[in-house]
Scaffold this active site. Structure first.
Site, PDB file in Angstrom:
ATOM      1  N   ASP A 173       5.370   0.004  -2.002  1.00 38.41           N
ATOM      2  CA  ASP A 173       5.918  -0.508  -0.741  1.00 38.41           C
ATOM      3  C   ASP A 173       5.498  -1.943  -0.457  1.00 38.41           C
ATOM      4  OD1 ASP A 173       7.353   1.630   0.057  1.00 38.41           O
ATOM      5  OD2 ASP A 173       5.906   2.379   1.511  1.00 38.41           O
ATOM      6  N   LYS A 219      10.858  -3.885   1.860  1.00 43.13           N
ATOM      7  CA  LYS A 219      11.766  -4.886   2.398  1.00 43.13           C
ATOM      8  C   LYS A 219      11.435  -6.214   1.715  1.00 43.13           C
ATOM      9  CE  LYS A 219      12.377  -4.471   6.864  1.00 43.13           C
ATOM     10  NZ  LYS A 219      12.385  -4.595   8.305  1.00 43.13           N
ATOM     11  N   MET A 228       2.417  -1.715  14.355  1.00 43.41           N
ATOM     12  CA  MET A 228       3.783  -2.220  14.571  1.00 43.41           C
ATOM     13  C   MET A 228       4.065  -2.537  16.041  1.00 43.41           C
ATOM     14  SD  MET A 228       5.670   0.381  11.901  1.00 43.41           S
ATOM     15  CE  MET A 228       4.660   1.805  12.240  1.00 43.41           C
TER      16      MET A 228
END
Ligand code: SAH
Length: 283
Positions: free
Chosen positions: A52, A74, A189
């Site tokens: 990741d 991402k 987050m």
């Protein structure tokens, strides 16, 4: 066990990575030394590593020579692959007889969707092992000199995520209850919606001057820490230009870092007076 002649693990009956298995493994918050020995054992045997965005790439250098390395995060502003596609890929690789190491940042079961991936493996009948990791909200904060509990400060700690799966401020969180009931709040987050979150906590009765720390790139060489307060947090973050990944911690454990920030050299013991923490029997 095929460990490729790289330096051996300490003697123990290390699990053999069987072909067709997936080992869902936590990589820790950043510093490669925070990988567990089970994690290292996994890296030494895996045929393919699916990793990741928040996994430090130095860890991949510890893989068995010839291991396939696949990125599943991402990149360059592109949307991350769908969770479903990652799970399908893990199943496909396992069914092709590979030893599949799924390497995730921190701990796979802490805001890491490790449970979702494991459920997909169950559904597909793929055998798996979970290798926990050091979660950023505990180990990362330790690298900033912040203990998540401290006996005379808090007897509980809450971990929460600052946005939901659509990137919105989480609306299923009972901010009043957390504000009233949780002396220390560790948020993952939470940068994007920090203004709303701080306002909700103040509305729940928290002191606007309550200490807050923002810890970016925790445990990495470029770790940065911003100390602020609930009412100033969002503006201070905006002015600082700090960017995720970051943890936000609210509560009375934050000032302890003035004494416990071991990375920047030993604090003068007089700081203990400043933060009211001198032990009664010490000189
Ligand atoms: N499973 C991970 C969390 C994944 S969610 C764990 O257990 O740590 C991703 C969030 O974790 C980031 O947005 C940030 O809030 C936090 N995070 C992960 N690594 C971090 C790091 N090195 N420094 C600061 N925050 C980090």
């Amino acid at each position: 066990m095929s460990t490729d002649g790289k330096s051996p693990l300490p003697p123990m009956d290390w699990p053999d990575f069987q072909p067709g298995w997936v080992w869902l493994t936590g990589a820790g918050p950043g510093d490669p030394g925070l990988l567990t020995l089970h994690g290292l054992n996994a890296l030494r045997q895996a045929d393919v590593i699916v990793y990741d965005a928040l996994v430090d790439e130095r860890l991949l250098g510890w893989a068995r020579t010839g291991a396939l390395i696949e990125y599943a995060g991402k990149r360059g502003g592109k949307p991350s692959p769908k969770q479903r596609d990652i799970s399908l890929r893990l199943v496909e690789l396992a069914r092709s007889g590979k030893r599949v190491l799924r390497l995730k940042g921190g701990d796979p079961f802490v805001f890491g969707r490790g449970g979702e991936e494991a459920l997909s493996l169950v559904e597909a009948g793929v055998p798996f092992r979970i290798i926990p990791g050091v979660t950023a909200g505990v180990g990362g904060l330790a690298y900033a000199g912040i203990p998540v509990t401290h006996r005379d400060v808090n007897q509980s700690v809450t971990f929460l995520t600052g946005h939901d799966q659509n990137g919105l401020a989480p609306d299923r969180i009972d901010w009043d209850a957390i504000g009233r009931g949780s002396p220390v709040i560790v948020m993952y987050m939470a940068m994007k919606h920090l203004d709303q979150i701080a306002a909700k906590l103040i509305a729940s009765g928290r002191n606007a001057a309550e200490p807050v720390a923002i810890v970016c790139n925790a445990s990495l060489p470029d770790q940065q820490v911003l100390e602020t307060t609930l009412s100033r947090a969002a503006a201070d973050v905006a002015a600082s230009g700090l960017t995720p990944p970051a943890l936000v911690v609210v509560g009375g454990v934050v000032p302890l870092r003035q004494a416990l920030d071991w990375r920047d050299g030993l604090a003068d013991a007089s700081v203990l007076d400043a933060i009211g923490r001198r032990t009664r029997d010490a000189g």
